[in-house]
Design an enzyme around this catalytic site. Structure first.
Site, PDB file in Angstrom:
ATOM      1  N   SER B 223       0.807  -1.225   0.000  1.00  0.00           N
ATOM      2  CA  SER B 223       0.000   0.000   0.000  1.00  0.00           C
ATOM      3  C   SER B 223       0.839   1.274   0.000  1.00  0.00           C
ATOM      4  CB  SER B 223      -0.933   0.023   1.216  1.00  0.00           C
ATOM      5  OG  SER B 223      -1.924  -0.963   1.081  1.00  0.00           O
ATOM      6  N   ASP B 282      -0.144   5.222   8.739  1.00  0.00           N
ATOM      7  CA  ASP B 282      -0.125   4.076   7.827  1.00  0.00           C
ATOM      8  C   ASP B 282       0.105   4.550   6.381  1.00  0.00           C
ATOM      9  OD1 ASP B 282      -0.189   1.392   7.216  1.00  0.00           O
ATOM     10  OD2 ASP B 282      -2.366   1.217   7.286  1.00  0.00           O
ATOM     11  N   ASP B 444      -8.814  -3.781   3.556  1.00  0.00           N
ATOM     12  CA  ASP B 444      -7.537  -4.495   3.446  1.00  0.00           C
ATOM     13  C   ASP B 444      -7.155  -5.195   4.744  1.00  0.00           C
ATOM     14  OD1 ASP B 444      -4.813  -4.850   2.060  1.00  0.00           O
ATOM     15  OD2 ASP B 444      -4.265  -3.821   3.906  1.00  0.00           O
ATOM     16  N   ASP B 489      -5.948   0.497  -4.047  1.00  0.00           N
ATOM     17  CA  ASP B 489      -4.501   0.585  -4.269  1.00  0.00           C
ATOM     18  C   ASP B 489      -3.915  -0.751  -4.716  1.00  0.00           C
ATOM     19  OD1 ASP B 489      -5.120  -0.486  -1.823  1.00  0.00           O
ATOM     20  OD2 ASP B 489      -3.585   0.598  -0.706  1.00  0.00           O
TER      21      ASP B 489
END
Lengths: 665, 665
Positions: B223, B282, B444, B489
């Site tokens: 990611s 993140d 995710d 993504d």
């Protein structure tokens, strides 16, 4: 859908409906009064269809109510907010006669294990070959059991009747998902620092859509039902070709809906071509002309290609201009081992109606383009691209289309068949235009047997065929008159998650250690399919090496027991699972094939052990569109909208009754 | 990407590069002379970037040539067919000083097992904060080792400078695939006879595209890298945020590329908002302002949100208007257990620069919309929709954003955060316009731990947020001025293949018999998530029953060992695998969690046994577009084209140098 031995068994039982619907009495009929087409059905104005009514009287089980099946049920049609009219009056036909039967089903797996079926008595009527012409909403009402009602709201879509395209070419990559396209691109196209140096033809399409493939009564579909949705605008049940599934034992009396091929031919005299790499009686081609609740009626399917539907009054049909594929066993004489409809020789039947018959690529290429042509190139499914181009010794099998048990070595691919079909259709259709359906069937068939390499080879061949088709249409100056669609009928849960160091995998002796051969994220590295090896073909954009050291860590999510070594299967299509007890018939249980996936990891499956292969998945599948009406195919929509999009583009809606166009031969 | 313990370990080692590239010395440098940005890089005119040159001298291994690393390498730039000019002259900057280091890597898994690393000596230079303004091709040439050359062809795209949209809202469903959208639709929307009675907001978007997510040097991405591609137009390596990966040990000296947020702010004074349900350091939010080869530098990421890049001259940046998410441990004081950059209290650092700070949903909703606002709502990742709305007792954990070890019970969801972010951005941006990135991070994170229900809940929340966003933009009369994009993504290899009779599954005692609970094709039946149960929420289009008897037969294809019962995990996010030996640290091997998937089937994984969760997959991911420039986002293209599409729509290309716009606070 590739029929596994186990699924084939289940399908054979479907004729009696008994075992088909473990969790449902009859999918589209949650109450005891059934109307087909059911609630929420959409129609093209003037599209022929049948109506089937059923009243169910369960004798035992959770729905039993002690009633006899009602013989006095009534059925009315109301347009919009208008008055409800008795259906036979509305359609100006005779009241159909009452039918009776019974069927049984299991309420759940516990009932199945206990062998306690639920029995249902049925009364029924069927209204044949009717149509609705005025656009708008209709309410169909079945009244039964002293005043209970089942109401179906039907919508005749308001579509323009003006024709916007002369021709449509519909490519179907059976079972093809976006995930597979991504994987095929990776092995077939060169990339430098993350930038592809060539594009898939599919990647060049101006319009992209997604279509939802679910069944009418289950969320996973098969290829019969899904093809029917694409061709008729009516979702139906698994195994159905151009009908809604009723509960009767007869697989040929289910209520029909007219297909795009039938409509196009009946209303405009348009010319139709049908091409597939499957045996040609398989679901995806079959759904263009067959109407049966049981896709396994292969002989009848072949007859329907040639003669249309003959057991009821139905639409006029005199055969396609082009019918190319495999499945010779449904053509050659039973004397040679053929399994044909009414034991006829269908090569002769087609020839009698003026068809040229060709049996190999050489004849296909050289045959004149001015005649109707039947091309059958092998027994069963056609050879895969990988076997025709790389592992050619696998062609040495007794599969000659003549039935003489020699090998079918000179088979065309999807591209040669499609290009010849175009030549014939262009030549013969004149100002009438044409509709061509061309199916890359073995994307699905090879995914079913977890043979990812062969599946991706078939996908790359489809892309190459689409590219050659566009070039041909351009060369013939009809690209602007032709809508080109590429889509799928359903998916398989496939993806690529990294790479596998096959040398390291083979060198380990313990399964848990073998798993270290898998490289994810940064360790997936780059594709070795294009930048290593020295295979070359006439067509570019296929791997130069199918057997690199670092392969794709790829797979499905619903599997039989199997051993995975993530390497190309050089000896022909994969057979991942074999009967646990080869003496047992039918096979009750499969285990991993000890001769498959040498040196790989033994993996336990998730599917019932009676499965020897993978199954279909839920995912929406992509639609690529180019040409007149392309804008109708962007965004997200139902599979049935592909039919309505094509029908509107061809201008097939009819606000009032229209006679048959006639026929051409 | 959710970092597993095992992957987290690998990532920690990345700083030294040593263990990162099992199969490659340095991904974007196949020869011994390296140019970053490498061959085939595309640029926005006027976009700041750094150049890194490296010359490698392998001491041992297959590439060893006995040479010392070249200290006299030269580097030139040529525009089109023009004359090659020394780079320092071309950019009118001082010649950078020579740097030296070494690194080691393993040539393959056998070398790793044998503990035989390959050592490489390096000489290097870096050119900082330069830009190319004139569109067209450039050739960058590194000459080293007495005449060897590495040539990089760079393309500055020819884009219009005129601005076409005032605002952009970019939603990222982390890890979201078409397959997941299909599954979420099935459990969140009612269908009658195959026709959905309501639509996902995503299904209503006028334009659909697919983007290819692969890395620059591996076909599976994470990611960090994928977000960098979306925000900068430059694909890079796994773990990279806004840089190309060099081989040096310092994670902060890699060559940077300017992001859409930095460009939009620097060139137009536009206002930026950043929202995520992840810890806010993140990768997906971080990639908007951070520039490091190591996404795990969380403290530095938080500092970059506020202060931009400070260790080198870089673009002007004074902080976003909105920063909402989790990850309080990177904000509160180390005295309370915080892990912050330079041990500062980042709540105070933000407050000093004029930010309001909010810690719960109640404050979020009521806080004024005219000030820059920091909202941090929990330690670590935010609570999932399913736990906030159904299994609420799972919120009872010591996760208060204050660091006081109380529970974070009053957490907002993605919708509340996004709507407040819009209020603030609309209020503050005036005629400057805004860019908002809003991430549904736990699609995710929950797919990583095979918690399909929670993942689909997050996806439905994203859809609900997009719907509410469009309503808000309409209400504020700026829908026509705002490009709304929804994409992902990367993917996970997820699909649904049928249904599971969980009652039957639980009643069987043998794994092979349990597999009979799986229903495929017609036996998949209909979704029971919507038509049974009685859960109701403020928002519609979520399941009314998360725990029906017949659940989805769903899953990934790359798994650790695990036990699957295909039932909702009521006690909080799933933990499919646990250490084989809990005493061992770091964990060398995971096995199925005996407390997970009760009554289910024990399945062996396919991933290396050091993995405790699933991994990303290859598949192209969907792009949904609506608003000005929507037409740029149809069809199939690379992830970097999302950046170029947004940049062109904002009119950010600059044919000649342009000063910083200034700042706003």
């Amino acid at each position: 859908m590739q029929l596994s031995r186990s699924i084939g068994l289940a399908a054979a039982l479907l004729v009696s409906v008994t075992h088909a619907q473990t969790f449902q009495r009859l999918g589209t009929c949650p109450t005891l009064g059934c109307v087909f087409p059911p609630d929420q059905a959409d129609f093209l104005a003037g599209q022929f269809f049948d109506i089937r009514l059923e009243v169910h009287a369960p004798i035992n089980g959770s729905e039993a109510n002690g009633l006899q099946p009602d013989e006095k049920f009534t059925f009315t049609i109301a347009k919009g907010k208008g008055k409800a009219v008795k259906a036979s009056d509305y359609f100006k036909i005779q009241e159909p006669k009452l039918e009776r039967w019974n069927f049984s089903w299991y309420e759940d797996l516990f009932a199945r294990d206990a062998k306690k079926p639920s029995i249902v008595n049925v009364t029924s009527k069927a209204y044949r070959r009717i149509a609705l012409y005025e656009s708008g909403e209709y309410t169909a009402t079945l009244t039964y059991n002293n005043g209970n009602t089942t109401k179906a709201t039907w919508l005749v879509r308001n579509l323009e009747e003006v024709r916007k395209t002369k021709n449509i070419v519909l490519f179907i990559g059976d079972g093809m998902t976006t995930n597979m396209i991504t994987a095929a691109r990776l092995i077939g196209h060169k990339s430098i620092n993350g930038k592809y140096q060539s594009k898939m033809q599919l990647d060049k399409f101006p319009v992209l859509g997604h279509q939802m493939t679910h069944s009418i009564d289950s969320f996973i579909t098969d290829s019969a039902n899904s093809a029917s949705a694409l061709y008729t605008g009516h979702k139906s049940s698994v195994n159905c070709l151009g009908v809604y599934a009723d509960s009767s034992k007869n697989p040929f009396d289910d209520p029909k809906v007219e297909t795009i091929a039938e409509l196009f031919y009946r209303l405009t005299g348009g010319h139709v071509g049908i091409v597939s790499t499957a045996f040609i009686a398989d679901a995806t081609p079959a759904a263009l002309t067959a109407h049966t609740r049981d896709r396994n009626q292969y002989g009848a399917v072949i007859d329907s290609f040639l003669n249309g539907i003959t057991n009821y009054t139905w639409t006029n049909w005199t055969g396609p201009d082009v019918l190319f594929g495999g499945g010779a066993e449904q053509f050659y004489s039973p004397d040679l081992g053929g399994k044909t409809y009414m034991n006829k020789d269908y090569y002769q039947e087609f020839a009698k109606k003026g068809y040229q018959v060709v049996w190999n690529k050489t004849s296909l290429v050289s045959t004149p383009a001015d005649k109707k042509t039947l091309g059958i190139f092998t027994v069963s499914n056609m050879a895969k691209w990988l076997d025709r181009n790389v592992y050619t010794t696998n062609l040495n099998q007794s599969l000659s289309p003549s039935g003489d048990k020699t090998a079918a070595l000179d088979q065309p691919g999807l591209k040669e068949m499609t290009l010849k079909a175009l030549d014939i259709l262009i030549k013969r259709s004149g100002d009438k235009g044409f509709f061509l359906m061309s199916e890359a069937a073995s994307i699905d068939k090879m995914m079913h047997v977890l043979d990812y390499d062969r599946a991706l080879g078939e996908l790359l061949e489809l892309d190459d065929t689409v590219k050659a088709t566009i070039a041909k249409l351009k060369e013939k100056h009809i690209l602007k008159d032709t809508l080109v669609l590429v889509t799928a009928d359903h998916g398989h849960g496939f993806d690529v998650m990294g790479s596998v160091d096959t040398r390291y995998l083979a060198a380990q002796n313990v399964d848990r250690k073998k798993r270290d051969a898998v490289g994810t994220y940064q360790n997936s590295g780059l594709s070795q399919y294009i930048n290593t090896g020295n295979l070359t073909y006439t067509d570019s954009n296929f791997p130069s090496n199918w057997d690199p050291r670092y392969t794709l860590f790829q797979g499905l999510m619903a599997d039989p027991d199997r051993r995975e070594n993530w390497s190309v299967h050089k000896d022909g299509p994969r057979e991942p699972a074999v009967p646990a007890d080869p003496a047992q018939s039918p096979v009750a249980e499969y285990v991993a094939n000890p001769e498959d996936g040498e040196g790989g990891i033994l993996l336990n499956g998730t599917l019932p052990v009676a499965n020897d292969q993978g199954v279909h998945s839920l995912t929406d599948v992509p639609v690529f569109a180019m040409g007149p009406c392309q804008e109708k195919f962007g965004g997200v929509y139902s599979s049935i909208d592909i039919f309505f999009g094509m029908a509107e583009c061809f201008g097939l809606a009819r606000g009032k009754p229209s006679g048959n166009y006639g026929h051409h031969d």
